[in-house]
Design an enzyme around this catalytic site. Structure first.
Site, mmCIF file in Angstrom:
data_model
loop_
_atom_site.group_PDB
_atom_site.id
_atom_site.type_symbol
_atom_site.label_atom_id
_atom_site.label_comp_id
_atom_site.label_asym_id
_atom_site.label_seq_id
_atom_site.Cartn_x
_atom_site.Cartn_y
_atom_site.Cartn_z
ATOM 1 N N HIS A 62 0.868 -1.181 0.000
ATOM 2 C CA HIS A 62 0.000 0.000 0.000
ATOM 3 C C HIS A 62 0.902 1.228 0.000
ATOM 4 O O HIS A 62 1.668 1.430 0.948
ATOM 5 C CB HIS A 62 -0.885 0.016 1.246
ATOM 6 C CG HIS A 62 -1.819 -1.152 1.322
ATOM 7 N ND1 HIS A 62 -3.101 -1.117 0.831
ATOM 8 C CD2 HIS A 62 -1.657 -2.406 1.822
ATOM 9 C CE1 HIS A 62 -3.693 -2.285 1.022
ATOM 10 N NE2 HIS A 62 -2.831 -3.095 1.627
ATOM 11 N N ARG A 64 -0.396 4.442 -0.732
ATOM 12 C CA ARG A 64 -1.223 5.599 -0.290
ATOM 13 C C ARG A 64 -1.188 6.787 -1.234
ATOM 14 O O ARG A 64 -1.499 7.902 -0.812
ATOM 15 C CB ARG A 64 -0.782 6.066 1.109
ATOM 16 C CG ARG A 64 -0.598 4.982 2.146
ATOM 17 C CD ARG A 64 -1.860 4.240 2.418
ATOM 18 N NE ARG A 64 -1.721 3.356 3.589
ATOM 19 C CZ ARG A 64 -2.470 2.275 3.772
ATOM 20 N NH1 ARG A 64 -3.412 1.932 2.909
ATOM 21 N NH2 ARG A 64 -2.304 1.535 4.849
ATOM 22 N N ASP A 152 -8.751 -4.781 -2.563
ATOM 23 C CA ASP A 152 -8.111 -4.947 -1.250
ATOM 24 C C ASP A 152 -8.301 -3.750 -0.304
ATOM 25 O O ASP A 152 -8.359 -2.600 -0.719
ATOM 26 C CB ASP A 152 -6.612 -5.213 -1.370
ATOM 27 C CG ASP A 152 -6.007 -5.509 -0.003
ATOM 28 O OD1 ASP A 152 -6.533 -6.385 0.690
ATOM 29 O OD2 ASP A 152 -5.046 -4.825 0.392
ATOM 30 N N ASN A 277 -5.409 -6.645 9.426
ATOM 31 C CA ASN A 277 -6.522 -7.433 8.882
ATOM 32 C C ASN A 277 -6.050 -8.258 7.703
ATOM 33 O O ASN A 277 -5.483 -7.687 6.778
ATOM 34 C CB ASN A 277 -7.660 -6.528 8.391
ATOM 35 C CG ASN A 277 -8.423 -5.914 9.520
ATOM 36 O OD1 ASN A 277 -8.351 -6.359 10.654
ATOM 37 N ND2 ASN A 277 -9.182 -4.872 9.202
ATOM 38 N N ASP A 304 2.334 -6.923 2.481
ATOM 39 C CA ASP A 304 1.151 -6.129 2.859
ATOM 40 C C ASP A 304 1.603 -4.860 3.604
ATOM 41 O O ASP A 304 1.011 -4.458 4.597
ATOM 42 C CB ASP A 304 0.177 -6.958 3.716
ATOM 43 C CG ASP A 304 -1.171 -6.259 3.889
ATOM 44 O OD1 ASP A 304 -1.398 -5.214 3.255
ATOM 45 O OD2 ASP A 304 -1.992 -6.771 4.669
HETATM 46 O O1 DOR Z 1 -4.321 -4.599 7.691
HETATM 47 C C1 DOR Z 1 -4.657 -4.200 6.594
HETATM 48 N N1 DOR Z 1 -4.333 -2.969 6.181
HETATM 49 N N2 DOR Z 1 -5.359 -4.995 5.804
HETATM 50 C C2 DOR Z 1 -5.887 -4.552 4.637
HETATM 51 O O2 DOR Z 1 -6.496 -5.306 3.938
HETATM 52 C C3 DOR Z 1 -5.744 -3.140 4.260
HETATM 53 C C4 DOR Z 1 -4.533 -2.561 4.838
HETATM 54 C C5 DOR Z 1 -4.474 -1.060 4.715
HETATM 55 O O3 DOR Z 1 -4.785 -0.544 3.639
HETATM 56 O O4 DOR Z 1 -4.093 -0.408 5.669
HETATM 57 ZN ZN ZN Z 2 -6.139 -6.812 2.493
#
Ligand code: DOR
Ligand code: ZN
Length: 420
Positions: A62, A64, A152, A277, A304
């Site tokens: 991610h 952002r 996602d 998550n 992640d």
């Molecule tokens: O822990 C998580 N953070 N799970 C996700 O699916 C999204 C992610 C986020 O974008 O921060």
């Molecule tokens: Zn996710």
């Protein structure tokens, strides 16, 4: 410009290559591999005692950008990636706006090319606005440069849409990915288990994950569309993936290093920084994941990398889920090697060769191929702190802890993009 990496352990299990020797890079490509290469006028990097292998590919990050660049942006995210040994990363579409149109995908590609540190591939959204109601224009997203699609951050709950998505993805050779957690069953904050009872905190159970993993595997089995399960974390989900792989469904899955090395008890030590998550689960889930690495059910390790600001990580109930992970993936994966769970060769498959295959990008140490390489010292100890962290965020349980294994140099298409 010639670069000579001298005396390292050159490792590429896909070519049956495991040799202590020299590697020469010329004009962005690997031009020679051998012992005692004699190359005048080359820039020399002494790699004795270090490992030289294909650079890593992270299928789940991610960044952002656009929209929440106070947490991370394409530049800071790219810096973290190359410092972690990654030269290809797939960035998730839960940006603001979402990557649900070719324009936003093109923005990500254009800006990351200007930054010029690594290959940033956008994952497009499956549904418009990631709202789970209407499919995006898959063809346009593919043409814009998205090799994969996912909503996602949120699961795609609508089974009919998922079936259509897989059928279309098969025609267009796209990878469909899903954050598998049934949204009705995942209202809580941490795993259902010892810690949720102890702290009296609302939980989300593994069944939330298992139900969607089963549905997605079934749909992949019937449609033959390529289905990738993101951040798999529960034992039963793993069993389901194993079963459907045996039946020949084109399913794959990734696991986050945190789910491999921590169980729910980490929440007691790290609090909101250990909230993610799907959540950290019980020790028996973690043990099952280690088995899944060994038997090949798990295709790749994906970080992640999910940066959040300090003010978004205060209490377990209110915190945004997620942890940063690009810079710590190597030491965490090496921990699995040291514990005898996987071999170093297997680690190269999990961090590089397998995710590369899923995204259709090239990796491998071969004369004539682009030099996408990482050099690391498996023994070097270091600490992730204010000085070493390259992310705009600090949300990881590993903050301030001693880590073993450090990237020393990363090359992207022959260019040194990281040199510690
Ligand atoms: O822990 C998580 N953070 N799970 C996700 O699916 C999204 C992610 C986020 O974008 O921060
Ligand atoms: Zn996710």
């Amino acid at each position: 410009m010639k670069i000579l990496i001298r005396g390292g352990r050159i490792l590429d299990p896909s070519q049956n290559l495991d040799l202590v020797g020299d590697l020469l890079i010329e004009n962005g490509k690997i031009s020679a591999i051998g012992k005692n290469l004699n190359v005048p006028y080359a820039q020399v990097f002494e790699a004795k005692g270090f490992v030289v292998c294909p650079s890593f590919v992270d299928i789940h990050v991610h960044l952002r950008d656009p929209g929440q660049t106070y947490k991370e942006d394409l530049e800071s995210g790219s810096k973290c990636a190359v410092a972690g040994g990654f030269t290809t990363i797939l960035c998730m579409p839960n940006t603001k706006p979402a990557i649900d149109s070719p324009e936003v995908a093109e923005y990500v590609i254009r800006k990351s090319k200007q930054i010029g540190l690594c290959q940033v591939l956008p994952a497009g959204a499956i549904t418009k606005g990631r709202l789970g109601k209407e499919l995006t224009d898959f063809y346009a997203l593919k043409m814009a440069g998205c090799p994969a699609l996912t909503d996602d951050g949120a699961p795609l709950m609508d089974s009919r849409l998922m079936e259509m998505a897989l059928k279309l993805a098969r025609q267009l050779d796209l990878l469909i990915m899903n954050h598998c957690e049934d949204d009705k069953l995942s209202k809580g904050h941490i795993n259902e288990g010892y810690v949720s009872s102890l702290l009296g905190i609302a939980y989300r159970s593994p069944s939330a994950e298992d139900i969607l993993v089963a549905r997605d595997c079934i749909l992949s089995y019937y449609t033959k569309g390529r289905m990738h399960i993101q951040h798999l974390s529960s034992k039963l989900s793993l069993d389901i993936v194993r079963y459907f792989k045996e039946k020949g469904a084109p399913v794959s899955c990734e696991v986050n290093p945190y789910h491999l090395l921590f169980d729910e008890r980490e929440l007691l030590k790290s609090g909101a920084n250990a909230k993610v998550n799907p959540p950290l689960r019980r020790e028996e889930d973690r043990q099952a994941l280690l088995e899944g690495l060994k038997d090949g059910t798990i295709d790749c390790i994906a970080t992640d990398h999910a940066p959040h600001a300090k003010k978004e990580k205060t209490s377990l109930e209110s915190a945004m889920p997620g942890m940063i992970g690009l810079q710590t993936a190597l030491p965490m994966s090496l921990e699995l090697v040291r514990e005898g769970v996987i071999t170093l060769e297997k680690m190269v498959y999990l961090l590089s060769l397998n995710p590369a295959k899923l995204l259709g990008v090239e990796r491998g140490i071969k004369v004539g191929k682009p030099a996408n390489l990482v050099v690391f010292d498996p023994e070097r100890e270091w600490v992730l702190n204010e000085k070493t962290n390259l992310s705009k965020s600090q949300n990881t349980p590993l903050w301030g802890r001693v880590l073993k294994g450090k990237v020393l140099m990363t090359l992207w298409e022959g260019k040194i993009v990281y040199n510690s």
